[in-house]
Write an enzyme that holds these catalytic residues in place. Structure first.
Site, PDB file in Angstrom:
ATOM      1  N   ARG A 269       0.851  -1.183   0.000  1.00 17.50           N
ATOM      2  CA  ARG A 269       0.000   0.000   0.000  1.00 17.50           C
ATOM      3  C   ARG A 269       0.887   1.233   0.000  1.00 17.50           C
ATOM      4  NH1 ARG A 269      -3.304  -2.446  -1.838  1.00 17.50           N
ATOM      5  NH2 ARG A 269      -5.359  -2.985  -1.067  1.00 17.50           N
ATOM      6  N   GLU A 298      -3.385   7.981  -5.292  1.00 15.40           N
ATOM      7  CA  GLU A 298      -3.490   7.368  -6.625  1.00 15.40           C
ATOM      8  C   GLU A 298      -4.662   7.970  -7.368  1.00 15.40           C
ATOM      9  OE1 GLU A 298      -3.602   3.117  -6.120  1.00 15.40           O
ATOM     10  OE2 GLU A 298      -1.735   3.090  -4.996  1.00 15.40           O
ATOM     11  N   HIS A 320      -0.531   0.677 -10.023  1.00 18.88           N
ATOM     12  CA  HIS A 320      -1.235  -0.259  -9.132  1.00 18.88           C
ATOM     13  C   HIS A 320      -1.698  -1.460  -9.973  1.00 18.88           C
ATOM     14  CE1 HIS A 320      -3.564  -0.493  -5.117  1.00 18.88           C
ATOM     15  NE2 HIS A 320      -3.329  -1.706  -5.590  1.00 18.88           N
TER      16      HIS A 320
END
Ligand code: GLV
Length: 377
Positions: A269, A298, A320
């Site tokens: 994360r 993000e 991601h």
């Protein structure tokens, strides 16, 4: 015979034709936000308030008391297409007694292999190499010019976090004859580590690998100081959520413990890494490089210090994407694909599979909210 209730489902994102069709074939009335961005929060609340039975969510949707309150008496399940659920307030879900599900297991190998590949891309400077070729700046073959990379084989890696994905990463690193330092602030799997050591010993004995290699649990300082690569696999836990928070675990202090030749890889994360500190470390040469698939914010903002052109040769950034392989994301088999598992997890709750016992449903995360409280007789 009473007609079967037609359940209404709202998905905040597409989850692929196969899984969406599976839900429609199940007789559900499925509405899907077409995206690709996340729907506004107000729309999610509005849909929940309208009486939907189930909500499909992604990491981008904040699911908390306001959402659960909107679904009071109607919302039966939140089905998240991700293994992580730091966007879902577990205490709030428990208070409202709404089960939520995730997609653990099916993305373990894909995420670990992506972390492993990031390590290779970083160490062997694949980005700089390709850039050279594309920009026609490759003068001729030379023993060491214009640059060299570093080997992965035979080096030492620190695995920070030995849950499912950390253990899968260990397995892959063992195959590359790496020595492995393990650190986990909350959970240790000594049996797995012993099994890996046995396979390492066997490979050496049978001549499959030249050097003897080892794996062991150590304290955090030893892991960071001793590693050529540091790979992060912890969940995001903030102050107040646990006595061992992982928020900004990588910070100025921990970066300074690492070797100046070491590389950092993060597929866990974003907020586990203090990005400002990392950008400084890369600029000032405290460590050799970093590869990140996740970020504090993000999508990564254009003004992020990680996008500074001065560190572009040693800082790899991805969108991601670690679980972003076709079967892993979309397969309809709940044992293979995140979409399949998301659909099945929801079906289990709505159809009252497992005798309607939420604590027996394999993909429900917050089982504790449904356990009978033991009473003294
Ligand atoms: C991705 O980061 C996930 O939690 O599935």
């Amino acid at each position: 015979m009473a007609e079967k209730k037609r359940f209404r489902v709202f998905a905040t994102s597409r989850i692929g034709d196969a899984a969406e069709n599976r839900l429609r074939e199940q007789g559900y009335d499925l509405e899907v936000f077409q995206g690709p961005e996340a729907p506004p929060r107000a729309l999610i609340i509005e849909k929940v308030k309208s009486g939907i039975d189930a909500l499909i969510t992604t990491l981008r949707d904040r699911i908390d008391a306001e959402v659960f309150e909107a679904g009071k008496g109607t919302l039966k399940v939140v089905s998240q297409i991700a293994v992580g659920f730091d966007n879902i307030n577990r205490a709030d879900a428990n208070k409202y007694k709404i089960p939520f599900t995730n997609t653990a297991d099916v993305l373990t190998e894909a995420t670990a292999e992506f972390g492993f590949f990031i390590m290779g891309v970083l160490a062997r400077k694949m980005y700089s190499s390709e850039k050279l070729v594309r920009e026609q700046k490759w003068p001729s073959w030379h023993p060491f010019l214009p640059f060299l990379g570093d080997e992965v084989t035979g080096k030492t890696i620190a695995i920070i976090g030995t849950g499912r994905i950390g253990l899968a990463m260990i397995k892959k690193c063992a195959g590359f004859d790496m020595n492995i330092l393990c650190y986990d602030p909350a959970y240790q799997n000594h049996e797995y580590v012993a099994a890996i050591q046995e396979t390492m010993d066997l490979r050496h004995e049978r001549g499959v690998q030249k050097e003897k290699t080892w794996i062991k649990y150590v304290e955090v300082e030893e892991a960071l100081r001793g590693a050529d690569y540091v790979s992060i696999h912890v969940p995001l836990l903030r102050e107040g959520e646990t006595d061992k928070p992982t928020y900004h675990f990588i910070n100025e202090k921990t970066l300074k413990l690492m070797k100046p030749t070491a590389y950092l890889i993060n597929t866990s994360r974003g907020p586990v890494v203090d990005e400002k500190a990392l950008a400084k470390a890369l600029k000032e040469g405290w460590i050799a490089g970093a590869g990140l698939d996740v970020f504090e914010k993000e999508p990564l903002p254009a003004d992020s210090p990680l996008l500074d052109p001065e560190i572009a040769d040693r800082c790899r950034v991805f969108h991601h994407f670690a679980s972003g392989a076709t079967i892993t994301r979309l397969d309809i088999d709940p044992n293979k694909g995140m979409a399949g598992r998301t659909a099945q997890a929801m079906i289990d709750v709505l159809e009252e599979n497992y005798g309607g016992d939420v604590t027996k449903m394999p993909y429900v995360v917050n089982k504790e909210a449904f356990k009978e409280v033991a009473t003294d007789r």
